[in-house]
Design an enzyme around this catalytic site. Structure first.
Site, PDB file in Angstrom:
ATOM      1  N   LYS A  79       0.720  -0.832   0.457  1.00 46.83           N
ATOM      2  CA  LYS A  79       0.258   0.301  -0.080  1.00 46.83           C
ATOM      3  C   LYS A  79       1.034   1.246  -0.134  1.00 46.83           C
ATOM      4  CE  LYS A  79      -3.976   1.972   3.173  1.00 46.83           C
ATOM      5  NZ  LYS A  79      -4.944   1.474   3.774  1.00 46.83           N
ATOM      6  N   SER A 154      -9.847   1.665   3.493  1.00 44.61           N
ATOM      7  CA  SER A 154      -8.908   2.565   2.495  1.00 44.61           C
ATOM      8  C   SER A 154      -7.852   1.703   1.452  1.00 44.61           C
ATOM      9  CB  SER A 154      -8.980   3.738   3.171  1.00 44.61           C
ATOM     10  OG  SER A 154      -7.244   2.848   3.788  1.00 44.61           O
ATOM     11  N   SER A 178      -9.668  -1.287   7.435  1.00 45.09           N
ATOM     12  CA  SER A 178      -8.959  -0.356   6.025  1.00 45.09           C
ATOM     13  C   SER A 178      -8.589  -2.132   5.458  1.00 45.09           C
ATOM     14  CB  SER A 178      -8.531   0.562   5.959  1.00 45.09           C
ATOM     15  OG  SER A 178      -9.094   1.683   5.817  1.00 45.09           O
TER      16      SER A 178
HETATM   17  N1  GLN Z   1     -12.932   3.554   6.910  1.00 45.96           N
HETATM   18  C1  GLN Z   1     -11.983   3.981   8.347  1.00 45.96           C
HETATM   19  C2  GLN Z   1     -11.871   5.298   8.334  1.00 45.96           C
HETATM   20  O1  GLN Z   1     -12.548   6.314   7.725  1.00 45.96           O
HETATM   21  C3  GLN Z   1     -11.075   3.255   8.811  1.00 45.96           C
HETATM   22  C4  GLN Z   1      -9.587   3.477   8.098  1.00 45.96           C
HETATM   23  C5  GLN Z   1      -8.895   3.067   7.782  1.00 45.96           C
HETATM   24  O2  GLN Z   1      -9.019   1.202   8.749  1.00 45.96           O
HETATM   25  N2  GLN Z   1      -6.810   3.255   7.732  1.00 45.96           N
HETATM   26  O3  GLN Z   1     -11.280   6.052   8.841  1.00 45.96           O
END
Ligand code: GLN
Length: 488
Positions: A79, A154, A178
């Site tokens: 990532k 994400s 994420s």
């Molecule tokens: N969807 C969650 C957020 O927007 C989790 C994001 C993540 O785990 N990096 O904060």
């Protein structure tokens, strides 16, 4: 042999038998990645030349009989919020424009030392803030199962890269879901280990008390192998846990005799959950029982506060962590500013996207003198309650079974107008980050042709049980063998 959709295990067999070389496998991988950029857009950057050089070295090692590890020669994507020396890292943000890292993240370095070949950096929501990969400065990633839908987020690029058969494994980060939610949306396996299990050194910080690096793969066994390589104590991360890392596959017996699985009542009664998703998860629970597992109902009464608590803490930590992006030492700097203050302001306004700005503002607000007690301190107290819910539940069971996400992959634009509905996608995943416990998502069926994810949560430092249950399930079923474009 065609290496598309191959598992790590299959690639290793091809290498060991001399049917394929690492250069062939990596070349194939990069070709697939390039060919799918227009449609899926899983990558922000590819390391074509560097990866082929690494592959040549891996072939030479193999020829002289010195294979570094079971991952030697296996292509992996990372990532784009983990740094690799000499390579750009963008976090899908304009603010890191032009930044090239002088060092390598521990997790990435451990992959390199094991001989894995890093083929490129995957797309993501800017600074990992989002659940759909729509908040990327470079444009969204599309779900390989249906290009009109998001891959989740994400870590959407990593999930899509595995789901599209480009790479057998990829790294992601999980702050509130994420890794697990995009794994569910894309029909692959995704694990977030215990907080502190994998070093965060070289992972660009979003919310430091919640962030954790983990892996995507096609099977629980492959996922376990990658986690095993990247996990373990690292003195450069003060929150890294000095505990030995087990050889996970040793516990994969195929049966689940002696395992008790907890079914959290609240997770099956939550509002807005798709009933077909619940049905798939219930069918999988039946399968676990068939394999020998016992099931008990458990209660996690503070579940309904988890999203609010998560977004208070995550945004507070983000507002502080992101203060370092100011245009002074690296990344984007506004060209037409007068004086230092204006330079900061313009750089950050130009460099950060709307969602990141929203979170910085919210996070700064909840930390401000007048509101700290009402919001931030309260959230920390509720976090403790969420954690004790899990402690109590684990007194009667070894792991918990839940849906990963309340619904299957949603369409582009469905949730971008209303951030709150987007935040609700994390309802089943964010609690595990608040409690620091490990969780894995595995595919358990399809609804309307789209994959459904099931989540297994374990006790702190017990990645083994969720992985063992996932492996037993995959031995008995074939949901993980279906992939985008495969016939039924
Ligand atoms: N969807 C969650 C957020 O927007 C989790 C994001 C993540 O785990 N990096 O904060």
């Amino acid at each position: 042999m065609s290496t598309a959709f191959a598992t790590i295990d299959e690639l290793r067999t091809a290498l060991d038998s001399g049917k394929s070389s690492v250069v062939e496998i990596v070349t194939d991988c990069i070709e697939r990645a390039e060919a799918s950029q227009d449609s899926i857009h899983a990558f922000i950057g590819l390391r074509a030349a560097g990866a082929i050089d690494d592959a040549k070295r891996a072939d030479a090692r193999r020829a002289s009989g010195e294979v570094l590890s079971p991952l030697d020669g296996i292509p992996v994507a990372i990532k784009d919020n983990m740094v690799q020396a000499g390579e750009p890292t963008t976090c899908a943000s304009r603010i890191l424009e032009g930044f090239v890292s002088p060092y390598t993240a521990t997790a990435v370095e451990r992959l390199e030392r094991a001989g894995a070949i890093i083929i490129g950096r995957t797309n993501m929501d800017e600074f990992a803030m989002g659940s759909s990969t729509e908040h990327s400065h470079f444009g969204p990633t599309r779900n390989p199962w249906d290009l009109t839908r998001t891959p989740g987020g994400s870590s959407g690029g990593s999930a899509a890269a595995v789901a599209a058969g480009i790479v057998p494994a990829a790294l992601g980060s999980d702050t509130g879901g994420s890794i697990r939610q995009p794994a569910a949306f894309c029909g692959v396996v995704g694990m977030k280990p215990t907080y502190g299990r994998v070093s965060r050194w070289g992972l660009v910080a979003f919310a430091s008390s919640l962030d954790q690096i983990g892996a995507f793969a096609r099977t629980a066994r492959d996922c376990a192998e990658v986690i095993e390589v990247i996990a373990g104590h690292d003195h450069r991360d003060s929150t890294s846990i000095p505990a030995p890392v087990p050889h996970y596959a040793e516990s994969f017996h195929g049966d689940l005799n002696g395992v008790t699985l907890g079914i959290p009542t609240e997770y099956f009664e939550a509002e807005g959950v798709d009933s077909d998703v619940l049905e798939s998860v219930r069918a999988a629970i039946g399968q676990f029982e068939k394999a020998g597992a016992k099931t008990v109902e458990v209660s996690l009464p503070h579940t309904r506060y988890a999203i609010a608590t998560y977004y208070l803490i995550a945004n507070a930590e983000a507002s502080s962590n992101l203060a370092r992006f100011d245009g002074v030492r690296y990344g984007h700097r506004s060209r037409d500013a007068n004086g230092l203050t204006q330079m900061y302001r313009k750089t950050r306004s130009e460099g950060f996207g709307t969602e990141v700005q929203r979170r910085i503002v919210l996070g700064t607000y909840v930390l401000s003198a007048g509101y700290y007690d009402a919001y931030y301190r309260k959230a920390q107290q509720v976090r403790t309650l969420v954690r004790s819910d899990f402690e109590r539940a684990f007194e009667t069971c070894d792991a918990l079974v839940t849906p990963t996400s309340p619904e299957v992959a949603f369409a582009f634009g469905d949730k971008t107008d209303d951030p709150l509905t987007m935040y609700l996608s994390d309802i089943y995943t964010a609690s595990a980050n608040l409690a620091g416990i490990p969780g894995v998502s595995i595919p358990c069926g399809r609804v309307g042709g789209l994959p459904v994810g099931l989540q297994l949560l374990g006790k702190p430092l017990d990645e083994t049980t969720p992985l063992r249950v996932a492996d037993a399930y995959q031995r008995a079923t074939d949901h993980h063998l279906h992939h985008a474009g495969s016939s039924e």
